[in-house]
Design an enzyme around this catalytic site. Sequence first.
Site, mmCIF file in Angstrom:
data_model
loop_
_atom_site.group_PDB
_atom_site.id
_atom_site.type_symbol
_atom_site.label_atom_id
_atom_site.label_comp_id
_atom_site.label_asym_id
_atom_site.label_seq_id
_atom_site.Cartn_x
_atom_site.Cartn_y
_atom_site.Cartn_z
ATOM 1 N N SER A 1 -18.193 -4.983 -24.894
ATOM 2 C CA SER A 1 -19.471 -4.552 -24.623
ATOM 3 C C SER A 1 -20.647 -5.018 -26.175
ATOM 4 C CB SER A 1 -19.687 -2.938 -24.721
ATOM 5 O OG SER A 1 -18.299 -2.114 -24.051
HETATM 6 N N1 SAH Z 1 -13.926 -0.418 -25.458
HETATM 7 C C1 SAH Z 1 -13.570 -2.650 -24.811
HETATM 8 C C2 SAH Z 1 -14.621 -3.164 -23.760
HETATM 9 C C3 SAH Z 1 -13.759 -3.257 -22.620
HETATM 10 S S1 SAH Z 1 -14.615 -2.603 -21.394
HETATM 11 C C4 SAH Z 1 -14.448 -3.167 -25.178
HETATM 12 O O1 SAH Z 1 -14.585 -2.857 -27.044
HETATM 13 O O2 SAH Z 1 -13.656 -4.062 -25.632
HETATM 14 C C5 SAH Z 1 -13.124 -1.109 -20.071
HETATM 15 C C6 SAH Z 1 -11.884 -1.149 -20.450
HETATM 16 O O3 SAH Z 1 -12.125 -0.091 -20.022
HETATM 17 C C7 SAH Z 1 -11.407 -1.987 -19.505
HETATM 18 O O4 SAH Z 1 -10.545 -2.964 -19.725
HETATM 19 C C8 SAH Z 1 -10.702 -1.349 -18.002
HETATM 20 O O5 SAH Z 1 -9.508 -1.841 -17.784
HETATM 21 C C9 SAH Z 1 -10.790 0.227 -19.172
HETATM 22 N N2 SAH Z 1 -9.963 0.686 -18.091
HETATM 23 C C10 SAH Z 1 -11.175 1.171 -16.702
HETATM 24 N N3 SAH Z 1 -10.420 2.536 -16.122
HETATM 25 C C11 SAH Z 1 -9.638 2.873 -16.475
HETATM 26 C C12 SAH Z 1 -9.167 4.161 -17.080
HETATM 27 N N4 SAH Z 1 -8.984 4.956 -15.949
HETATM 28 N N5 SAH Z 1 -8.012 4.069 -18.397
HETATM 29 C C13 SAH Z 1 -8.574 3.589 -18.987
HETATM 30 N N6 SAH Z 1 -8.915 2.204 -19.519
HETATM 31 C C14 SAH Z 1 -9.745 1.760 -17.761
#
Ligand code: SAH
Length: 207
Positions: free
Chosen positions: A56
Site C-alpha cells: 500500500s
Molecule cells: N499489508 C500488505 C498489503 C498487501 S496487499 C503490505 O504491507 O504489503 C493485500 C494482501 O492480502 C495480498 O498479499 C493478498 O494476497 C492478501 N489477501 C487477500 N485475501 C486474503 C485472505 N482471505 N486472507 C489472507 N490474505 C489475503
Amino acid sequence: MRQKMVQEQIINRGITDENVIDAMLTVPRHYFVPQIHKSKAYYDCPLPIGYNQTISQPYIVAFMTEKLKLSPDDKVLEIGTGSGYQAAILSQIVDSVFTIEIINQLATISHQKLKTAGYANIYCKAGDGYNGWPEHAPFNAIIVTAAPDQVPQPLLDQLAEGGRLIIPVGPTHDIQHLKIYKKERGKIKQKNLLTVRFVPFMRNSDL
Ligand code: SAH
C-alpha cells in the site's frame, strides 16, 4: 528519502500520532519492496509485489495505523501480510502482531524477510484470513489490507472489548469504503472513513 517521505506524505497530510510517525521513520520500506521497484520505495504510491498484489501507499499505511488508536500493550491481527511492511510498522507500536497471508509464495517471502530482519513480535501464518486466528483471539485491533464485499463476521467476533477493526469493503473494480468498527460493551459501532481502492479479498477457491 524516508525522512522526506514522512515529512511530505505523512506529517504534512495530518498524521499526528507520534508512534505512527516514529514507526514510519524507522522501518526500511525499501527492504520490503521487490528489487526492481526499490528505487521507488519512498514514492507516494502503491507498488507491485508480484502475484497481482501491491504494497500500500505510505500514507494509507499511516492513516489506517493511526485510526486503530494503538497502545503498547495491544495484540493486533493483520489479514493480508503481502510484503510484510504493514506488519513491521505495527510491530514497532504494539506488543504482538499476528498476520495471515493467503498466497503461499508471498507468505514465504515476507515471513523470511521479517525473520531475517529480527522482527521477533510478529507471528506469521499462510492461509485464508476470513476466519481470523481463533487460537490467539481476542485482538485489540484488526487490520484488513484487501477488500471483501462484506466484513467477515469472524473478525468482528474476535475483537476484544474496546477493540477496533479497520477494513476496506466493496466490489473489486468499484468504489470501496474504508470502514472502522468498534466493539463497545459487546455492541458494534461502524463509521465510513474514506473511499479507497484495494486488491480483492480472496478465498481459497479464488486461487
Ligand atoms: N499489508 C500488505 C498489503 C498487501 S496487499 C503490505 O504491507 O504489503 C493485500 C494482501 O492480502 C495480498 O498479499 C493478498 O494476497 C492478501 N489477501 C487477500 N485475501 C486474503 C485472505 N482471505 N486472507 C489472507 N490474505 C489475503
